[in-house]
Scaffold this motif. Structure first.
Motif, PDB file in Angstrom:
ATOM      1  N   CYS A   8       0.848  -1.186   0.000  1.00 26.74           N
ATOM      2  CA  CYS A   8       0.000   0.000   0.000  1.00 26.74           C
ATOM      3  C   CYS A   8       0.889   1.243   0.000  1.00 26.74           C
ATOM      4  O   CYS A   8       1.807   1.342   0.814  1.00 26.74           O
ATOM      5  N   ILE A  48       0.532  10.423  -6.734  1.00 31.98           N
ATOM      6  CA  ILE A  48      -0.498   9.372  -6.713  1.00 31.98           C
ATOM      7  C   ILE A  48      -0.415   8.569  -8.004  1.00 31.98           C
ATOM      8  O   ILE A  48      -0.413   7.329  -7.994  1.00 31.98           O
ATOM      9  N   ARG A  49      -0.333   9.261  -9.123  1.00 28.59           N
ATOM     10  CA  ARG A  49      -0.281   8.598 -10.429  1.00 28.59           C
ATOM     11  C   ARG A  49       0.974   7.738 -10.558  1.00 28.59           C
ATOM     12  O   ARG A  49       0.943   6.655 -11.151  1.00 28.59           O
ATOM     13  N   GLU A  52       0.604   4.524  -8.034  1.00 32.46           N
ATOM     14  CA  GLU A  52      -0.551   3.647  -8.213  1.00 32.46           C
ATOM     15  C   GLU A  52      -0.212   2.321  -8.923  1.00 32.46           C
ATOM     16  O   GLU A  52      -0.683   1.260  -8.493  1.00 32.46           O
ATOM     17  N   SER A  55       1.294  -0.368  -6.387  1.00 33.47           N
ATOM     18  CA  SER A  55       0.661  -0.641  -5.105  1.00 33.47           C
ATOM     19  C   SER A  55      -0.792  -1.052  -5.290  1.00 33.47           C
ATOM     20  O   SER A  55      -1.400  -0.766  -6.321  1.00 33.47           O
ATOM     21  N   MET A  57      -3.225  -0.033  -3.301  1.00 35.37           N
ATOM     22  CA  MET A  57      -4.034   1.143  -3.031  1.00 35.37           C
ATOM     23  C   MET A  57      -3.102   2.274  -2.604  1.00 35.37           C
ATOM     24  O   MET A  57      -1.965   2.033  -2.203  1.00 35.37           O
ATOM     25  N   VAL A  58      -3.577   3.504  -2.718  1.00 35.65           N
ATOM     26  CA  VAL A  58      -2.800   4.682  -2.336  1.00 35.65           C
ATOM     27  C   VAL A  58      -3.565   5.432  -1.246  1.00 35.65           C
ATOM     28  O   VAL A  58      -4.731   5.792  -1.434  1.00 35.65           O
ATOM     29  N   ALA A  76      -8.191  11.071  -8.273  1.00 40.33           N
ATOM     30  CA  ALA A  76      -7.144  10.125  -8.672  1.00 40.33           C
ATOM     31  C   ALA A  76      -7.431   8.708  -8.194  1.00 40.33           C
ATOM     32  O   ALA A  76      -6.625   7.804  -8.411  1.00 40.33           O
ATOM     33  N   ALA A  78      -7.608   7.655  -5.088  1.00 38.57           N
ATOM     34  CA  ALA A  78      -6.868   7.327  -3.868  1.00 38.57           C
ATOM     35  C   ALA A  78      -7.789   7.438  -2.648  1.00 38.57           C
ATOM     36  O   ALA A  78      -8.940   7.866  -2.747  1.00 38.57           O
TER      37      ALA A  78
END
Length: 214
Positions: A8, A48-49, A52, A55, A57-58, A76, A78
């Motif tokens: 994560c 975030i991009r 991602e 993982s 989840m963010v 995004a 998240a």
């Protein structure tokens, strides 16, 4: 045996950005240059991009800026969690994020700060590979550039539990040093992992390097 955790990503974004004078999470990335700045691109949305694909989840940890960050986070895809007392410092935000990791049933985390451009995809791939193939005694993988340790760093369940049991007054660096025998340092040829953007001057200096950082 290779570790196959539920990884994560955790982005710490609860700081008040007092030295910058505005929220660093919402600074344009690449730095705005007249009409050429991409609409909606910020440090937060860019990181975030970037994280991602690596993982499950963010999670973004916000503080008093929760309402300002929420649109970018949800756009995004998240997850947003709030540090109820961000004045306790960055380590309390780390603990908030890691508690959320466990609450969502994940076993490991890739942690970074929002006040910097995202690391290159090749860098993230290298760090994830080192983490997944680390020996059982390795609890964390930390990038190193020119002798400086940076972000994102990856932690297994063992290190997550160490962080969560520590007092909020602790620092991640101190805990890392206390458990150095369980940390693997990975040499990275990516200056972005060790970059800090704290002031308007730091941010302005990014303009010349931005095109080469992708």
């Amino acid at each position: 045996m290779a570790r196959a955790p539920g990884l994560c990503a955790v982005i710490l974004a609860a700081g008040e950005s007092t030295r910058m004078g505005r929220d660093k999470a919402l600074l344009s990335w690449p730095p705005a240059s007249g009409d050429s700045a991409p609409v909606g691109q910020t440090f937060l949305s860019a990181v975030i991009r970037a994280l991602e694909p690596f993982s499950e989840m963010v999670i973004v940890v916000a503080g008093k800026n929760e309402a300002n960050l929420a649109p970018s986070v949800y756009a995004a895809g998240a997850t947003l969690v709030r540090n109820p007392a961000p004045e306790r410092g960055q380590f309390s935000s780390l603990q908030t994020g890691l508690q959320a990791v466990l609450s969502y049933g994940r076993d490991a985390a890739m942690i970074t700060l929002v006040d910097r451009p995202p690391a290159k995809a090749a860098t993230l791939k290298m760090l994830c590979s080192a983490f997944q193939n680390a020996s059982r005694g390795v609890w964390a993988v930390v990038p190193e550039f020119n002798g400086k340790h940076g972000h994102p760093f990856l932690v297994a369940r063992e290190m997550i539990e160490v962080f969560l049991k520590a007092p909020a007054s602790a620092t991640a660096r101190d805990i890392e040093h206390q458990h150095q025998s369980h940390v693997e340092y990975v040499s990275i040829q990516d200056p972005l992992v060790a970059l800090n953007i704290d002031t308007p001057e730091d941010y302005a200096a990014l303009s010349s390097s931005a095109p080469s950082s992708h």
